[in-house]
Design a protein around this motif. Structure first.
Motif, PDB file in Angstrom:
ATOM      1  N   ILE A 311       0.846  -1.202   0.000  1.00  0.00           N
ATOM      2  CA  ILE A 311       0.000   0.000   0.000  1.00  0.00           C
ATOM      3  C   ILE A 311       0.877   1.246   0.000  1.00  0.00           C
ATOM      4  CG2 ILE A 311      -1.713   1.338   1.295  1.00  0.00           C
ATOM      5  CD1 ILE A 311      -2.738  -1.325   2.447  1.00  0.00           C
ATOM      6  N   GLY A 312       1.917   1.238   0.839  1.00  0.00           N
ATOM      7  CA  GLY A 312       2.799   2.391   0.892  1.00  0.00           C
ATOM      8  C   GLY A 312       3.466   2.668  -0.445  1.00  0.00           C
ATOM      9  N   LEU A 313       3.960   1.613  -1.080  1.00  0.00           N
ATOM     10  CA  LEU A 313       4.648   1.796  -2.364  1.00  0.00           C
ATOM     11  C   LEU A 313       3.681   2.268  -3.449  1.00  0.00           C
ATOM     12  CD1 LEU A 313       6.971  -1.358  -2.345  1.00  0.00           C
ATOM     13  CD2 LEU A 313       7.660   1.031  -2.033  1.00  0.00           C
ATOM     14  N   THR A 314       2.506   1.642  -3.533  1.00  0.00           N
ATOM     15  CA  THR A 314       1.540   2.063  -4.556  1.00  0.00           C
ATOM     16  C   THR A 314       0.966   3.440  -4.235  1.00  0.00           C
ATOM     17  OG1 THR A 314      -0.201   0.819  -3.395  1.00  0.00           O
ATOM     18  CG2 THR A 314       0.923  -0.285  -5.216  1.00  0.00           C
ATOM     19  N   GLY A 315       0.868   3.771  -2.927  1.00  0.00           N
ATOM     20  CA  GLY A 315       0.422   5.115  -2.556  1.00  0.00           C
ATOM     21  C   GLY A 315       1.422   6.168  -2.983  1.00  0.00           C
ATOM     22  N   LEU A 316       2.708   5.873  -2.822  1.00  0.00           N
ATOM     23  CA  LEU A 316       3.745   6.799  -3.292  1.00  0.00           C
ATOM     24  C   LEU A 316       3.692   6.944  -4.806  1.00  0.00           C
ATOM     25  CD1 LEU A 316       6.774   5.717  -1.070  1.00  0.00           C
ATOM     26  CD2 LEU A 316       5.482   7.846  -0.912  1.00  0.00           C
ATOM     27  N   ALA A 317       3.479   5.822  -5.495  1.00  0.00           N
ATOM     28  CA  ALA A 317       3.376   5.880  -6.955  1.00  0.00           C
ATOM     29  C   ALA A 317       2.176   6.713  -7.382  1.00  0.00           C
ATOM     30  CB  ALA A 317       3.276   4.456  -7.526  1.00  0.00           C
ATOM     31  N   VAL A 358      -5.469   0.429  -7.114  1.00  0.00           N
ATOM     32  CA  VAL A 358      -4.499  -0.571  -6.649  1.00  0.00           C
ATOM     33  C   VAL A 358      -4.242  -0.450  -5.152  1.00  0.00           C
ATOM     34  CG1 VAL A 358      -2.147  -1.429  -6.881  1.00  0.00           C
ATOM     35  CG2 VAL A 358      -3.461  -0.820  -8.926  1.00  0.00           C
ATOM     36  N   PRO A 359      -3.883   0.722  -4.624  1.00  0.00           N
ATOM     37  CA  PRO A 359      -3.691   0.772  -3.175  1.00  0.00           C
ATOM     38  C   PRO A 359      -4.957   0.439  -2.388  1.00  0.00           C
ATOM     39  CG  PRO A 359      -3.526   2.975  -4.141  1.00  0.00           C
ATOM     40  CD  PRO A 359      -3.533   2.008  -5.260  1.00  0.00           C
ATOM     41  N   CYS A 360      -6.127   0.791  -2.910  1.00  0.00           N
ATOM     42  CA  CYS A 360      -7.368   0.500  -2.184  1.00  0.00           C
ATOM     43  C   CYS A 360      -7.671  -0.995  -2.162  1.00  0.00           C
ATOM     44  CB  CYS A 360      -8.536   1.267  -2.798  1.00  0.00           C
ATOM     45  SG  CYS A 360      -8.554   3.021  -2.370  1.00  0.00           S
ATOM     46  N   ILE A 361      -7.302  -1.714  -3.193  1.00  0.00           N
ATOM     47  CA  ILE A 361      -7.483  -3.168  -3.172  1.00  0.00           C
ATOM     48  C   ILE A 361      -6.706  -3.760  -2.002  1.00  0.00           C
ATOM     49  CG2 ILE A 361      -6.823  -5.296  -4.377  1.00  0.00           C
ATOM     50  CD1 ILE A 361      -7.651  -3.947  -6.986  1.00  0.00           C
ATOM     51  N   ILE A 418       2.691  11.628   0.776  1.00  0.00           N
ATOM     52  CA  ILE A 418       3.926  10.878   1.001  1.00  0.00           C
ATOM     53  C   ILE A 418       4.029  10.463   2.461  1.00  0.00           C
ATOM     54  CG2 ILE A 418       6.440  11.087   1.044  1.00  0.00           C
ATOM     55  CD1 ILE A 418       6.184  12.871  -1.456  1.00  0.00           C
ATOM     56  N   LEU A 419       3.640  11.359   3.373  1.00  0.00           N
ATOM     57  CA  LEU A 419       3.694  11.018   4.791  1.00  0.00           C
ATOM     58  C   LEU A 419       2.728   9.885   5.115  1.00  0.00           C
ATOM     59  CD1 LEU A 419       4.870  11.683   7.571  1.00  0.00           C
ATOM     60  CD2 LEU A 419       2.999  13.303   7.868  1.00  0.00           C
ATOM     61  N   ALA A 420       1.498   9.956   4.589  1.00  0.00           N
ATOM     62  CA  ALA A 420       0.509   8.915   4.868  1.00  0.00           C
ATOM     63  C   ALA A 420       0.941   7.580   4.264  1.00  0.00           C
ATOM     64  CB  ALA A 420      -0.856   9.329   4.327  1.00  0.00           C
ATOM     65  N   ALA A 421       1.453   7.617   3.037  1.00  0.00           N
ATOM     66  CA  ALA A 421       1.939   6.383   2.408  1.00  0.00           C
ATOM     67  C   ALA A 421       3.180   5.881   3.134  1.00  0.00           C
ATOM     68  CB  ALA A 421       2.242   6.633   0.932  1.00  0.00           C
ATOM     69  N   GLY A 422       4.042   6.812   3.567  1.00  0.00           N
ATOM     70  CA  GLY A 422       5.241   6.419   4.306  1.00  0.00           C
ATOM     71  C   GLY A 422       4.913   5.756   5.626  1.00  0.00           C
ATOM     72  N   LEU A 458      11.302   7.093   6.184  1.00  0.00           N
ATOM     73  CA  LEU A 458      10.091   7.053   5.372  1.00  0.00           C
ATOM     74  C   LEU A 458       9.133   8.180   5.718  1.00  0.00           C
ATOM     75  CD1 LEU A 458       9.478   3.203   5.337  1.00  0.00           C
ATOM     76  CD2 LEU A 458      10.224   4.603   3.427  1.00  0.00           C
ATOM     77  N   LEU A 459       9.058   8.522   6.995  1.00  0.00           N
ATOM     78  CA  LEU A 459       8.129   9.576   7.393  1.00  0.00           C
ATOM     79  C   LEU A 459       8.562  10.940   6.881  1.00  0.00           C
ATOM     80  CD1 LEU A 459       7.155   8.627  11.063  1.00  0.00           C
ATOM     81  CD2 LEU A 459       5.862   8.254   8.970  1.00  0.00           C
ATOM     82  N   PHE A 460       9.862  11.122   6.700  1.00  0.00           N
ATOM     83  CA  PHE A 460      10.348  12.430   6.273  1.00  0.00           C
ATOM     84  C   PHE A 460      10.908  12.423   4.853  1.00  0.00           C
ATOM     85  CE2 PHE A 460      10.369  12.566  10.873  1.00  0.00           C
ATOM     86  CZ  PHE A 460       9.780  13.782  11.125  1.00  0.00           C
ATOM     87  N   ALA A 461      10.610  11.344   4.116  1.00  0.00           N
ATOM     88  CA  ALA A 461      11.131  11.244   2.746  1.00  0.00           C
ATOM     89  C   ALA A 461      10.627  12.373   1.861  1.00  0.00           C
ATOM     90  CB  ALA A 461      10.753   9.882   2.146  1.00  0.00           C
ATOM     91  N   GLY A 462       9.401  12.833   2.134  1.00  0.00           N
ATOM     92  CA  GLY A 462       8.815  13.876   1.294  1.00  0.00           C
ATOM     93  C   GLY A 462       9.615  15.160   1.260  1.00  0.00           C
ATOM     94  N   ARG A 463      10.447  15.386   2.269  1.00  0.00           N
ATOM     95  CA  ARG A 463      11.218  16.621   2.314  1.00  0.00           C
ATOM     96  C   ARG A 463      12.332  16.628   1.276  1.00  0.00           C
ATOM     97  NH1 ARG A 463       9.928  19.365   6.954  1.00  0.00           N
ATOM     98  NH2 ARG A 463      11.727  20.728   6.696  1.00  0.00           N
ATOM     99  N   TRP A 464      12.704  15.440   0.780  1.00  0.00           N
ATOM    100  CA  TRP A 464      13.805  15.372  -0.181  1.00  0.00           C
ATOM    101  C   TRP A 464      13.345  15.015  -1.587  1.00  0.00           C
ATOM    102  CZ3 TRP A 464      14.363  12.619   4.607  1.00  0.00           C
ATOM    103  CH2 TRP A 464      15.117  13.312   5.564  1.00  0.00           C
ATOM    104  N   LEU A 465      12.090  14.677  -1.755  1.00  0.00           N
ATOM    105  CA  LEU A 465      11.592  14.323  -3.086  1.00  0.00           C
ATOM    106  C   LEU A 465      11.267  15.584  -3.885  1.00  0.00           C
ATOM    107  CD1 LEU A 465       9.242  11.331  -2.196  1.00  0.00           C
ATOM    108  CD2 LEU A 465      11.496  11.226  -3.253  1.00  0.00           C
ATOM    109  N   PRO A 466      11.404  15.537  -5.204  1.00  0.00           N
ATOM    110  CA  PRO A 466      11.098  16.725  -6.018  1.00  0.00           C
ATOM    111  C   PRO A 466       9.627  17.096  -5.909  1.00  0.00           C
ATOM    112  CG  PRO A 466      11.424  14.780  -7.405  1.00  0.00           C
ATOM    113  CD  PRO A 466      11.844  14.397  -6.024  1.00  0.00           C
TER     114      PRO A 466
END
Length: 975
Positions: A311-317, A358-361, A418-422, A458-466
């Motif tokens: 779920i986390g990976l597909t949520g990030l996607a 996909v993440p909801c499944i 990103i935080l919720a998916a992380g 993972l919780l703070f990954a969003g700070r470094w993503l474009p």
């Protein structure tokens, strides 16, 4: 229990899910009408609704062991829900009175009143939702004969109930409310609930008891599982508590995904229904997949860990994919329906699936796994189901509130997602290493350190993503589909978005607000829809929303405006120096924050010392305030927007009427574009239902309604004095109606004509919500042109003498000429197709009525259009002469000056071109197109340093423009 009986019980639970969604949709509408439709109020109502489900799950989950006949209990729960639904309107009416009295006594919505709002929402919604939350654990306890069946039965029931929710959402949103209204939809749900209860009781009576299992099997279903090893028990505990984490992250993602997807598909009530259905469909499919293909060789905790990571990976996607969604939606819509004016519902569903499916499944798979983990800790099946739904719903409450109050305002949609998916990823990783953490020795510390580092990362990954390119969401206009499709059906979304200049973008709690530079004019977008611009044609409407009602009142002292928009309507109030108090009510703070973009052209009304700003839902403010106003004017968002239909109902207009002083005046924007003739007449008929005296003013493409309890009378001499006041005259000169007879020519229909026009209109009420459900079906319709022409032709009827005081024959003749000139001007604008025909007709009107402002405005605009469309190298003289005339006709028209500057530049008159560009930039500051053209003229005039300054200013506004950057590089290099 026989398979046929079990299938029948499943059918009952399917219907139970459908009625629950029908109640949720209608009850939320009922309660938000009391407390307001602001995000805060709506969140409180939904939290109260889910809070009941949470309590019901916990409470009845622990009572199931004492229930001998679960099916009978379930049937009685459904009947009790139906009984409460019948009582709810009376309860809500009492709560409404308490709330209004308390708010008025406290002189507004204080923190105490806000807390009271939470309590009263709970009082209203907790009892039936507690009963709803009880149904799943009760049925699980009745259908599970042995613990090995628990996961499968829970999955089937959860999936069936979710499928019922999908059915209920779609049926309620597309069929029941449009056809029956809100109350009759509730009655329909009541009838279904009673039917469920009656059938459940009949089945229970026939069986005697629900279960057909042997006593040994019954005991096996309730006997605690064998004790797990310490390491496995720790993982199971984490997995069971993961129900709350899953609920929290899932609801947070749903809120944010819905907001993001709505930018691409629109914000009609149908769009939100379809997006909810797409979210629930994934959960339903996932739950059923787990039931059909259970994985028994792996512990529920380990399965859940893997599912949460997925779920986390597909949520990030999904969050990464969202900026491409507008392009996908337009391509899908064209592929499925061809070139049509609006996003269709199937397109909306597919767009929702592209992000959520996909993440909801996997979210649907996670719920029964958390229940199985709870069962493995030694609880009965009923307790396990109840605790699971309780923790999951509790997490959902926290997640929905976090999304709106914390994640979106402080992190934004992208980083919030990103935080919720992380969190899914981090918690799944934690469960995976839980057995190592539970062990003694070095491995424990190593696993703990690795898990902690993973969680933090993972919780703070969003700070470094474009970051997203905000042009994709901030600049896309979801109600202007033809704008992104060529005549041959080719889509050009990416190209158009890449050329978009977003001057402001921010994501508020209730809406995403952006300001876009649209080739020289600024547009305010709310959730992907243009709601207002600073073009002259829009200024006609926005300024008259203030001036028409204020000048219809003999001596206004206190005025209120609902909705800020670009600020021009508020500015029209601040232009009246006789006003002593001005109040603005705006629901979204980010609209206020966007005002600096318009301040250079909208007279900066927020700086007026008489102004008081209330950040609140306009309807709720009017309902709870004790103040009364001489004038109330409103510029609400278009009625096709979900929830805005409540600002076009009889009940709302009655609230407005009740907040007016004696002889007070109300004004309402009357949208024409995108409405059918029937929709349009509905607004007029609804307004006319409440106010005995109504006038309709038609400026151009839009109109306003002005209503009062007292007859309107105009003293033309006094009106002329007021029109001559500096603040009023300056604003009305912009739209060419500063003269008294010209101003009165804007009045299209007097009271008798309004009544005749609206006699067949459908009255829009809080219950039938005709406009909210009918107007989205008219998006893109061309019937607005029919309404405009029909209104304008009604202007040929002379205004009655009773409308005026001391009307002289000379005034009567001047009024007749002005009304004819206005009629002829709009007739030319609405019916003549070519610019040359419009130019010819405008000159004829001005020949008979010299100085008539609307005709001068039309002539100026059409001259500019003709010059732009017919540029030839050999006709610069005539082009320059024509554009000089356009500027003389409308000196405040920045577009005319910019066009003249270009013609002068091509003619070699560089210094004069610079003058025109500078004047255009003064009228409409910070337009990159004007600054770029000014730079070209300065280069041609040999003023290289000035040219560099102008070009750099243009690039600062539009940094992604390759042509501008290439030109700057050449200029800096001395080229």
């Amino acid at each position: 229990m026989s398979p046929s009986i079990r299938l029948l019980v499943y059918l009952l639970f399917l219907l139970s899910g459908a009625t629950a969604l029908a109640y949720q949709v209608t009850w939320v509408r009922n309660v938000t009408l009391i407390f307001g439709t602001s995000y805060q109020a709506t969140s409180i109502v939904l939290a109260a609704f889910m809070g009941g489900l949470c309590i019901g799950g916990f409470l009845f989950g622990h009572l199931t062991d004492r229930i001998e006949r679960p099916l009978r209990t379930y049937a009685l729960l459904e009947i009790a829900i139906a009984a409460y639904a019948l009582v709810l309107p009376t309860l809500l009416s009492a709560i409404d009175s308490i709330y209004v009295d308390a708010a008025r006594a406290a002189d507004g919505i204080t923190p105490t009143i806000a807390a009271l709002r939470v309590v009263m929402a709970g009082v209203a919604l907790l009892p039936p939702t507690i009963l709803m939350g009880a149904t799943l654990p009760v049925l699980v306890s009745g259908l599970v004969d042995r613990q090995s069946e628990f996961g499968t039965r829970l999955s089937w029931l959860y999936g069936i109930n979710t499928l019922g929710a999908v059915t209920g959402a779609v049926t309620t949103g597309f069929v029941l409310i449009p056809a029956l209204g809100v109350w009759n939809t509730q009655i329909t749900a009541v009838i279904v609930n009673v039917g469920i209860g009656a059938l459940g009781l009949a089945i229970d009576h026939r069986l005697g008891v629900l279960r057909t299992a042997s006593p040994a099997e019954e005991e096996a279903a309730q006997t605690p599982a064998l004790a797990l090893q310490t390491s496995e028990r720790f993982a199971a505990h984490l997995a069971y508590r993961g129900a709350a984490v899953c609920g929290m992250s899932a609801l947070a993602l749903e809120v944010m995904w819905t907001r993001a997807v709505s930018h691409a598909v629109g914000t009609t009530t149908y769009s939100f229904t379809v997006m909810l259905a797409s979210f629930l469909t994934g959960i339903w499919l996932g739950s059923w997949l787990h039931a059909a293909f259970p994985t028994r060789h792996m512990s529920p905790a380990r399965q859940l860990a893997i599912v949460m990571v997925v779920i986390g990976l597909t949520g990030l996607a999904a969050s990464h994919w969202i900026p491409r969604l507008p392009e996908l939606v337009v391509q899908l819509n064209v592929a499925l329906y061809g070139v049509v004016p609006r996003i269709q519902n199937l397109t909306t569903l597919l767009g929702g699936f592209a992000v959520m499916l996909v993440p909801c499944i996997f979210m649907g798979i996670s719920f029964p796994l958390t229940g199985e983990a709870r069962l493995s800790l030694g609880r009965s099946v009923g307790q396990s189901a109840g605790d699971t739904i309780g923790w999951n719903t509790l997490g959902s409450i926290v997640g929905s509130l976090l999304a709106g109050f914390v994640l979106i305002p402080f992190l934004g949609l992208q980083r919030g997602m990103i935080l919720a998916a992380g969190l899914y990823l981090a918690y799944g990783a934690l469960i995976l290493v839980a057995p190592l953490i539970a062990q003694a020795g070095a491995r424990r510390w190593l696993a703990t350190g690795a898990a902690t580092a993973t969680v933090v990362l993972l919780l703070f990954a969003g700070r470094w993503l474009p970051e997203w390119d905000v042009r994709s969401l901030g600049g896309f206009q979801n109600n202007q589909l033809p704008f992104y499709v060529t005549r041959d059906g080719e889509t050009k979304v990416r190209e158009m978005i890449e050329d978009t200049v977003v001057r402001y973008y921010d994501e508020g709690r209730a809406a995403t607000v952006s300001v876009v530079d649209m080739a020289g004019s600024y547009a305010l977008l709310i959730n992907g829809k243009v709601v207002a611009t600073d073009t002259l044609i829009d200024m006609q409407n926005q300024l008259m929303l203030g001036h028409a009602p204020l000048l219809s009142h003999p001596d206004p002292k206190k005025a209120l405006v609902v909705g800020l928009g670009t600020g021009f309507t508020l500015a029209s109030l601040t232009g009246h120096q006789s006003l002593e108090e001005i109040t603005l009510v705006e629901i979204e703070p980010k609209v206020i924050a966007a005002q600096p973009q318009f301040a250079p052209v909208n007279f900066d009304p927020l700086s007026d010392p008489r102004l008081r700003v209330e950040v609140q839902d306009g309807r709720n403010y009017l309902k709870t305030t004790r103040e009364k106003f001489d004038v109330i004017t409103a510029d609400p968002i278009h009625p096709w927007n979900a929830g805005s239909g409540y600002l076009y109902t009889v009940e709302y207009y009655k609230t407005v009427r009740d907040r007016l002083t004696e002889g007070g005046v109300a004004c309402q924007w009357l949208p024409i574009y995108g409405l059918s003739v029937e929709n349009f007449k509905s607004i007029v008929a609804t307004f006319n239902e409440v106010f005995p005296e109504v006038t309709l003013w038609q400026m151009g493409i839009d109109s306003v309604l002005v209503g009062s309890n007292a007859p309107f009378t105009f003293d033309l001499d006094r009106l002329a004095e007021r029109l001559a006041e500096p603040g009023i005259e300056e604003q009305l000169r912009l739209i060419g109606v500063e003269q008294v007879h010209t101003f009165m020519a804007e009045l299209a229909l007097d009271n008798a004509a309004v009544r005749a026009y609206a006699k067949d209109g459908i009255v829009n009420r809080d219950d039938n919500l005709y406009l909210e459900f009918a107007s989205p079906l008219s998006i893109g319709t061309q019937e607005g042109a029919t309404s405009r022409i029909e209104l304008n032709r009604a202007r040929q009827r002379p205004l009655p003498d009773s409308l005026f005081e001391n009307l002289t024959p000379a005034d009567r003749e001047a009024l007749a000429r002005a009304r004819k000139a206005k009629h002829d001007t709009l007739e030319a604008y609405f019916t003549l197709r070519s610019t040359q025909e419009r130019i010819r007709r405008a000159r004829e009107i001005l020949a008979t009525e010299p100085g008539f402002g609307p005709a001068e405005w039309l002539l100026s605009e059409e001259i500019v259009k003709h010059a732009r469309a017919n540029r030839t190298p050999n006709a610069l003289g005539p082009e320059v002469d024509a554009l000089r005339e356009a500027v003389a006709l409308d000196p405040e028209f920045g577009g005319a000056r910019r066009a003249l500057g270009l013609a002068l530049l091509r003619a070699g008159a560089f210094e004069e071109a610079i003058t025109q560009f500078e004047r255009s930039n003064a009228l409409r500051p910070n337009r990159w197109t004007t600054l770029a053209q000014l730079s070209r003229a300065q280069v041609a005039a040999g003023r290289r340093d000035d040219a560099l300054d102008s070009l750099r200013a243009a690039i600062e506004i539009n940094p992604n423009n390759a042509v501008l950057n290439e030109r700057l590089a050449r200029l800096e290099a001395g080229g």
